[in-house]
Enzyme design. Structure first.
Site, PDB file in Angstrom:
ATOM      1  N   GLY A 168       0.824  -1.206   0.000  1.00  7.02           N
ATOM      2  CA  GLY A 168       0.000   0.000   0.000  1.00  7.02           C
ATOM      3  C   GLY A 168       0.856   1.253   0.000  1.00  7.02           C
ATOM      4  N   HIS A 198       2.225   4.920  -4.713  1.00 12.53           N
ATOM      5  CA  HIS A 198       2.793   6.120  -5.332  1.00 12.53           C
ATOM      6  C   HIS A 198       3.067   5.823  -6.811  1.00 12.53           C
ATOM      7  CE1 HIS A 198       6.590   4.015  -4.978  1.00 12.53           C
ATOM      8  NE2 HIS A 198       6.475   3.968  -3.655  1.00 12.53           N
ATOM      9  N   HIS A 242       4.562   2.497  -7.840  1.00 16.15           N
ATOM     10  CA  HIS A 242       3.634   1.363  -7.936  1.00 16.15           C
ATOM     11  C   HIS A 242       2.813   1.461  -9.224  1.00 16.15           C
ATOM     12  CE1 HIS A 242       3.940   1.678  -3.357  1.00 16.15           C
ATOM     13  NE2 HIS A 242       4.372   0.473  -3.607  1.00 16.15           N
ATOM     14  N   GLN A 270       7.991  -9.163   7.800  1.00 20.56           N
ATOM     15  CA  GLN A 270       9.203  -8.598   7.208  1.00 20.56           C
ATOM     16  C   GLN A 270       9.710  -7.371   7.970  1.00 20.56           C
ATOM     17  OE1 GLN A 270       7.079  -7.944   3.309  1.00 20.56           O
ATOM     18  NE2 GLN A 270       8.400  -6.155   3.200  1.00 20.56           N
ATOM     19  N   LYS A 315      13.874  -0.872  -7.308  1.00 19.49           N
ATOM     20  CA  LYS A 315      14.440  -0.139  -6.166  1.00 19.49           C
ATOM     21  C   LYS A 315      14.872  -1.117  -5.083  1.00 19.49           C
ATOM     22  CE  LYS A 315      12.471   2.720  -2.964  1.00 19.49           C
ATOM     23  NZ  LYS A 315      13.045   2.078  -1.802  1.00 19.49           N
ATOM     24  N   ASP A 316      14.069  -2.170  -4.909  1.00 19.89           N
ATOM     25  CA  ASP A 316      14.429  -3.217  -3.940  1.00 19.89           C
ATOM     26  C   ASP A 316      15.188  -4.312  -4.706  1.00 19.89           C
ATOM     27  OD1 ASP A 316      12.986  -2.287  -1.429  1.00 19.89           O
ATOM     28  OD2 ASP A 316      11.408  -2.192  -2.922  1.00 19.89           O
ATOM     29  N   SER A 374       9.527   6.221  -2.858  1.00 24.52           N
ATOM     30  CA  SER A 374       9.377   5.191  -1.824  1.00 24.52           C
ATOM     31  C   SER A 374       8.238   5.604  -0.915  1.00 24.52           C
ATOM     32  CB  SER A 374      10.673   5.099  -1.003  1.00 24.52           C
ATOM     33  OG  SER A 374      10.422   4.422   0.215  1.00 24.52           O
ATOM     34  N   ARG A 424       8.260   5.324   2.100  1.00 21.38           N
ATOM     35  CA  ARG A 424       8.863   5.906   3.308  1.00 21.38           C
ATOM     36  C   ARG A 424       9.295   7.358   3.111  1.00 21.38           C
ATOM     37  NH1 ARG A 424      10.493   0.282   4.006  1.00 21.38           N
ATOM     38  NH2 ARG A 424       9.742  -0.436   6.033  1.00 21.38           N
TER      39      ARG A 424
HETATM   40  O1  PAF Z   1       8.243  -4.401  -1.803  1.00 18.28           O
HETATM   41  C1  PAF Z   1       7.237  -4.504  -1.084  1.00 18.28           C
HETATM   42  O2  PAF Z   1       6.347  -3.648  -1.057  1.00 18.28           O
HETATM   43  C2  PAF Z   1       7.101  -5.729  -0.182  1.00 18.28           C
HETATM   44  O3  PAF Z   1       8.340  -6.151   0.296  1.00 18.28           O
HETATM   45  C3  PAF Z   1       6.358  -6.893  -0.866  1.00 18.28           C
HETATM   46  C4  PAF Z   1       7.116  -7.422  -2.066  1.00 18.28           C
HETATM   47  C5  PAF Z   1       4.973  -6.437  -1.292  1.00 18.28           C
HETATM   48  C6  PAF Z   1       6.185  -8.056   0.130  1.00 18.28           C
HETATM   49  O4  PAF Z   1       5.480  -7.655   1.257  1.00 18.28           O
END
Ligand code: PAF
Length: 292
Positions: free
Chosen positions: A36, A39, A42, A66, A154-155, A194, A196
């Site tokens: 969620g 931005h 996404h 996580q 980004k990740d 992000s 954040r």
């Molecule tokens: O990148 C994220 O937003 C989260 O790590 C994911 C892949 C949705 C898993 O919770």
């Protein structure tokens, strides 16, 4: 857009959507997993998903597994109504928003742990984080049964962990034929988007641009022949003098295997950085050309 909160309803909905074409021919489904706080990064995933599949599903689930005890789970932005409106306007077909007890019912006891690519970098500074990511993404794949899934670059390390898991657990067939990485979306000044970023005060937001700027300089000097340890040390100093409080890591790694590198070689390399400013942890990564 259909919004579903329960697993039994999800299964019916996915089966129905996939077969609803006028000719009752099966339609392909892309999944964009998110936590969620939607931005433009996404929305870029959603738009890319449209290029690959007939139908697009987005999941929203803030995954407690996580986050470790001292992290921002409680403070993590939860903006479901605004997210839902953005996704509906983007033409998303299905929003899967499982409740906590749907994802992890009482007695839940299984963990997915990926070694190798999950070690070091975010794996070291956020112990248990990638187990939580792998576990929830594995469950999301089994729940939604997508043909493809899209994640932001980004990740970068997360993407490598998910690709490894999908290969190792045979998730890439029959359900997820492809795990697609989508390039980072940046603000006009270069800061990577992000969820954040909304924690940043205006002053810290202005200072945060030092992260991509210092990374660009680091990439440039390495490509011009500077020794990697020297370039990383200079990056570290630049971030601290720009107002970052700590640098969790600044590392050069093989883009695919994520093996740490002390020099660029014939394979593509990636600069990975995590640093904290005003209590907010920012991550970013940039590619380097191979030294052919
Ligand atoms: O990148 C994220 O937003 C989260 O790590 C994911 C892949 C949705 C898993 O919770």
């Amino acid at each position: 857009m259909q919004t579903i909160f329960r697993l039994d309803a999800l299964r019916t909905c996915v089966a129905d959507l996939k077969m609803r074409g006028k000719d009752q021919i099966g339609r392909s489904l892309a999944l964009v997993p998110t936590m969620g706080a939607i931005h433009d990064g996404h929305l870029a995933l959603v738009r890319e998903a449209r290029n690959h599949a007939d139908l697009v599903a987005v999941s929203i689930f803030v995954n407690p597994r996580q986050f470790s005890a001292n992290e921002d789970l409680d403070a993590y932005p939860r903006t479901f109504d605004a997210d839902s409106a953005l996704l509906a306007a983007e033409g998303v077909d299905l929003l899967w928003a499982p409740t906590l007890d749907q994802m992890y019912p009482a007695g839940y006891a299984t963990n997915v742990s990926v070694s190798g690519v999950s070690e070091g970098a975010c794996g070291a500074s956020r112990p248990g984080h990638f187990d939580g990511v792998a576990t929830v993404v594995c469950k999301l794949f089994h729940q939604v049964l997508p043909d493809i899934a899209l994640f932001g670059e980004k990740d970068w390390q997360q993407l490598a962990v998910i690709r490894q898991m999908a290969r190792d657990l045979d998730l890439t067939r029959p359900h997820v034929h492809a795990i697609i990485g989508v390039p980072i979306v940046r603000e006009a000044d270069g800061l990577a988007l992000s969820s954040r970023n909304r924690y940043l005060s205006p002053e810290d937001r202005a200072r945060a641009v030092a992260l991509p700027q210092a990374m660009h300089r680091c990439v440039a000097v390495i490509e011009q022949g500077e020794a990697v340890p020297n370039a990383l040390a200079a990056l570290h100093v630049a971030l601290l003098s720009a107002g970052f409080s700590t640098v969790d890591y600044a590392e050069l790694r093989d883009s695919e295997t994520l093996a740490p590198l002390v020099a660029i070689g014939p394979r593509p390399a990636r600069l990975l950085v995590a640093a904290r400013i005003g209590g907010t942890r920012l991550i970013d990564n940039m590619g380097l050309s191979a030294n052919l």
